[in-house]
Design a protein around this motif. Structure first.
Motif, PDB file in Angstrom:
ATOM      1  N   TYR A  33       5.201   0.524 -24.323  1.00 43.88           N
ATOM      2  CA  TYR A  33       4.370  -0.829 -25.217  1.00 43.88           C
ATOM      3  C   TYR A  33       5.155  -1.444 -25.438  1.00 43.88           C
ATOM      4  O   TYR A  33       6.808  -1.464 -25.653  1.00 43.88           O
ATOM      5  CB  TYR A  33       4.244   0.793 -26.585  1.00 43.88           C
ATOM      6  CG  TYR A  33       3.099   1.541 -25.619  1.00 43.88           C
ATOM      7  CD1 TYR A  33       3.886   2.533 -24.915  1.00 43.88           C
ATOM      8  CD2 TYR A  33       1.862   1.839 -25.490  1.00 43.88           C
ATOM      9  CE1 TYR A  33       3.381   3.703 -24.436  1.00 43.88           C
ATOM     10  CE2 TYR A  33       0.994   2.994 -25.347  1.00 43.88           C
ATOM     11  CZ  TYR A  33       1.779   3.514 -24.836  1.00 43.88           C
ATOM     12  OH  TYR A  33       0.827   4.809 -24.478  1.00 43.88           O
ATOM     13  N   TYR A  35       5.210  -3.836 -29.264  1.00 42.39           N
ATOM     14  CA  TYR A  35       4.553  -4.222 -31.227  1.00 42.39           C
ATOM     15  C   TYR A  35       5.523  -5.021 -31.218  1.00 42.39           C
ATOM     16  O   TYR A  35       6.425  -5.516 -31.232  1.00 42.39           O
ATOM     17  CB  TYR A  35       5.669  -2.682 -31.790  1.00 42.39           C
ATOM     18  CG  TYR A  35       4.567  -1.607 -31.299  1.00 42.39           C
ATOM     19  CD1 TYR A  35       4.728  -0.383 -30.022  1.00 42.39           C
ATOM     20  CD2 TYR A  35       3.269  -1.175 -32.094  1.00 42.39           C
ATOM     21  CE1 TYR A  35       3.928   0.637 -29.896  1.00 42.39           C
ATOM     22  CE2 TYR A  35       3.063   0.047 -31.808  1.00 42.39           C
ATOM     23  CZ  TYR A  35       3.217   0.801 -30.470  1.00 42.39           C
ATOM     24  OH  TYR A  35       2.333   1.677 -29.798  1.00 42.39           O
ATOM     25  N   GLN A  37       5.886  -6.638 -35.686  1.00 38.19           N
ATOM     26  CA  GLN A  37       6.528  -6.448 -36.952  1.00 38.19           C
ATOM     27  C   GLN A  37       6.395  -7.815 -37.769  1.00 38.19           C
ATOM     28  O   GLN A  37       7.510  -8.165 -37.267  1.00 38.19           O
ATOM     29  CB  GLN A  37       7.369  -5.585 -36.830  1.00 38.19           C
ATOM     30  CG  GLN A  37       7.101  -4.873 -38.529  1.00 38.19           C
ATOM     31  CD  GLN A  37       8.494  -3.913 -38.683  1.00 38.19           C
ATOM     32  OE1 GLN A  37       9.845  -4.146 -37.745  1.00 38.19           O
ATOM     33  NE2 GLN A  37       8.257  -2.946 -39.538  1.00 38.19           N
ATOM     34  N   SER A  42       4.085  -3.021 -41.163  1.00 38.80           N
ATOM     35  CA  SER A  42       4.007  -2.479 -40.314  1.00 38.80           C
ATOM     36  C   SER A  42       4.194  -2.609 -38.916  1.00 38.80           C
ATOM     37  O   SER A  42       4.106  -4.079 -37.966  1.00 38.80           O
ATOM     38  CB  SER A  42       2.908  -0.866 -40.583  1.00 38.80           C
ATOM     39  OG  SER A  42       3.741  -0.104 -40.033  1.00 38.80           O
ATOM     40  N   LEU A  43       4.298  -1.871 -37.461  1.00 37.82           N
ATOM     41  CA  LEU A  43       3.744  -2.145 -36.564  1.00 37.82           C
ATOM     42  C   LEU A  43       2.641  -2.443 -36.361  1.00 37.82           C
ATOM     43  O   LEU A  43       1.911  -1.752 -36.303  1.00 37.82           O
ATOM     44  CB  LEU A  43       4.395  -1.015 -35.760  1.00 37.82           C
ATOM     45  CG  LEU A  43       6.568  -1.570 -35.507  1.00 37.82           C
ATOM     46  CD1 LEU A  43       6.909  -1.158 -36.823  1.00 37.82           C
ATOM     47  CD2 LEU A  43       6.701  -0.176 -33.871  1.00 37.82           C
ATOM     48  N   PHE A  88       8.612  -4.950 -30.547  1.00 36.17           N
ATOM     49  CA  PHE A  88      10.075  -3.884 -29.644  1.00 36.17           C
ATOM     50  C   PHE A  88       8.972  -3.249 -28.900  1.00 36.17           C
ATOM     51  O   PHE A  88       8.046  -3.730 -28.819  1.00 36.17           O
ATOM     52  CB  PHE A  88       9.786  -2.962 -31.033  1.00 36.17           C
ATOM     53  CG  PHE A  88      10.714  -2.708 -32.723  1.00 36.17           C
ATOM     54  CD1 PHE A  88       9.195  -3.635 -33.894  1.00 36.17           C
ATOM     55  CD2 PHE A  88      11.688  -2.087 -32.611  1.00 36.17           C
ATOM     56  CE1 PHE A  88      10.035  -3.692 -34.622  1.00 36.17           C
ATOM     57  CE2 PHE A  88      12.377  -2.717 -33.946  1.00 36.17           C
ATOM     58  CZ  PHE A  88      11.778  -3.144 -34.913  1.00 36.17           C
ATOM     59  N   LEU A  96       7.650   8.009 -28.288  1.00 38.40           N
ATOM     60  CA  LEU A  96       8.437   6.917 -28.315  1.00 38.40           C
ATOM     61  C   LEU A  96       9.806   6.654 -28.335  1.00 38.40           C
ATOM     62  O   LEU A  96       9.988   6.656 -29.549  1.00 38.40           O
ATOM     63  CB  LEU A  96       7.189   5.720 -28.391  1.00 38.40           C
ATOM     64  CG  LEU A  96       5.566   5.723 -27.481  1.00 38.40           C
ATOM     65  CD1 LEU A  96       4.997   4.275 -28.998  1.00 38.40           C
ATOM     66  CD2 LEU A  96       5.661   5.184 -26.913  1.00 38.40           C
ATOM     67  N   VAL A  97       9.989   6.280 -27.447  1.00 38.68           N
ATOM     68  CA  VAL A  97      11.633   5.861 -28.104  1.00 38.68           C
ATOM     69  C   VAL A  97      11.861   4.135 -27.887  1.00 38.68           C
ATOM     70  O   VAL A  97      11.333   3.567 -27.272  1.00 38.68           O
ATOM     71  CB  VAL A  97      12.710   6.306 -26.956  1.00 38.68           C
ATOM     72  CG1 VAL A  97      14.382   5.679 -27.142  1.00 38.68           C
ATOM     73  CG2 VAL A  97      12.769   7.818 -26.167  1.00 38.68           C
ATOM     74  N   PHE A  98      12.396   3.640 -29.174  1.00 35.68           N
ATOM     75  CA  PHE A  98      12.064   1.926 -29.119  1.00 35.68           C
ATOM     76  C   PHE A  98      13.207   1.564 -29.218  1.00 35.68           C
ATOM     77  O   PHE A  98      14.052   2.220 -29.315  1.00 35.68           O
ATOM     78  CB  PHE A  98      12.036   2.005 -30.857  1.00 35.68           C
ATOM     79  CG  PHE A  98      10.501   1.998 -31.274  1.00 35.68           C
ATOM     80  CD1 PHE A  98       9.668   3.161 -31.027  1.00 35.68           C
ATOM     81  CD2 PHE A  98       9.383   1.320 -31.144  1.00 35.68           C
ATOM     82  CE1 PHE A  98       8.252   4.263 -31.552  1.00 35.68           C
ATOM     83  CE2 PHE A  98       7.829   1.558 -31.371  1.00 35.68           C
ATOM     84  CZ  PHE A  98       7.625   2.638 -31.465  1.00 35.68           C
ATOM     85  N   GLY A  99      13.324   0.599 -28.764  1.00 32.47           N
ATOM     86  CA  GLY A  99      14.648  -0.675 -28.732  1.00 32.47           C
ATOM     87  C   GLY A  99      14.871  -0.915 -30.352  1.00 32.47           C
ATOM     88  O   GLY A  99      14.300  -1.014 -30.822  1.00 32.47           O
ATOM     89  N   LYS A 100      15.851  -0.799 -30.723  1.00 28.91           N
ATOM     90  CA  LYS A 100      16.102  -2.149 -31.633  1.00 28.91           C
ATOM     91  C   LYS A 100      15.456  -3.542 -32.210  1.00 28.91           C
ATOM     92  O   LYS A 100      15.933  -3.331 -33.409  1.00 28.91           O
ATOM     93  CB  LYS A 100      17.823  -2.133 -31.944  1.00 28.91           C
ATOM     94  CG  LYS A 100      18.686  -1.263 -31.227  1.00 28.91           C
ATOM     95  CD  LYS A 100      20.259  -1.528 -31.358  1.00 28.91           C
ATOM     96  CE  LYS A 100      21.087  -0.075 -31.307  1.00 28.91           C
ATOM     97  NZ  LYS A 100      22.523  -0.638 -31.823  1.00 28.91           N
TER      98      LYS A 100
END
Lengths: 108, 113
Positions: A33, A35, A37, A42-43, A88, A96-100
């Motif tokens: 995914y 996103y 921001q 918010s995202l 992101f 979900l694990v997000f990148g920085k």
């Protein structure tokens, strides 16, 4: 442990230029995914990429997924100021694990 | 469209206070999540819930607890707030754990003084 790395983390680009944001992840996943921001907000979901070779485009943004390389790219074409935001990528499985995040600033 | 509503946009609390952050979704989603967002660290998962009264720890659960008594509501609790819990807290929901993306609330910016 699934790790998601984005680069660059900061990007300042001129209007009209092209650039690519990279998202690498460490374990097998067939769903990724992107996103957006805006500052203080918010995202917002941009794209979901569901399979190897998937490509999605919306306006000046195009996202692709290579599951074999564990790599997704977000390509920006002819940047405009309105694209300034933090982007992101996020990967399954499980929550979900997000990148920085990549903080994009488009300047005139 | 799914709406995820976080009750407070900004909160200022004192060290040692018990803090409740509330999140409500209106689309009968099974799964709800709490993330915190800090500059340079991205989003980190605190807790998630895949059903009423069910909860699972995320990557950084220390100092937090959660409650999900009703399907639509997921609360994050800071038992004794500390200054290192100053952050942006984002709630999200999804229909399933993996097949669909998440819908995020507008966030609560918590400052602990």
């Amino acid at each position: 442990e699934l790790k998601v790395e984005q680069n660059p983390l900061f990007l300042s680009m001129q209007e009209g230029k092209n650039y690519t944001i990279y998202c690498n992840y460490s374990t097998t996943s067939d769903r990724l995914y992107w996103y957006r921001q805006d500052p203080g907000k918010s995202l917002e979901s941009l794209f979901v990429l569901l399979s190897n070779g998937a490509v999605k485009q919306e306006g000046r943004l195009m996202a692709s997924l290579d599951t074999k390389a564990r790599l997704s790219t977000l390509h920006i074409t002819a940047a405009v100021h309105d694209l300034s935001a933090t982007y992101f990528c996020a990967v399954l499985p499980g929550p979900l694990v997000f990148g920085k995040g990549t903080r994009l600033s488009v300047i005139a | 469209d799914v709406k995820v509503t976080q009750s407070s946009r900004y909160l200022v609390k004192r060290t040692g206070e018990k803090v409740f952050l509330e999140c409500v979704q209106d689309m009968d989603h099974e799964n709800m999540f709490w993330y915190r967002q800090d500059p340079g660290l991205g989003l980190r998962l605190i807790y998630f819930s895949y059903d009423v009264k069910m909860k699972e720890k995320g990557d950084i659960p220390e100092g937090y607890s959660v409650s999900r008594e009703k399907k639509e509501r997921f609360s994050l609790i800071l038992e004794s707030a500390s200054t290192n819990q100053t952050s942006m807290y984002l709630c999200a929901s999804s229909l399933t754990l993996g097949a669909y993306g998440y819908t995020f609330g507008s966030g609560t910016r918590l400052t602990v003084v």
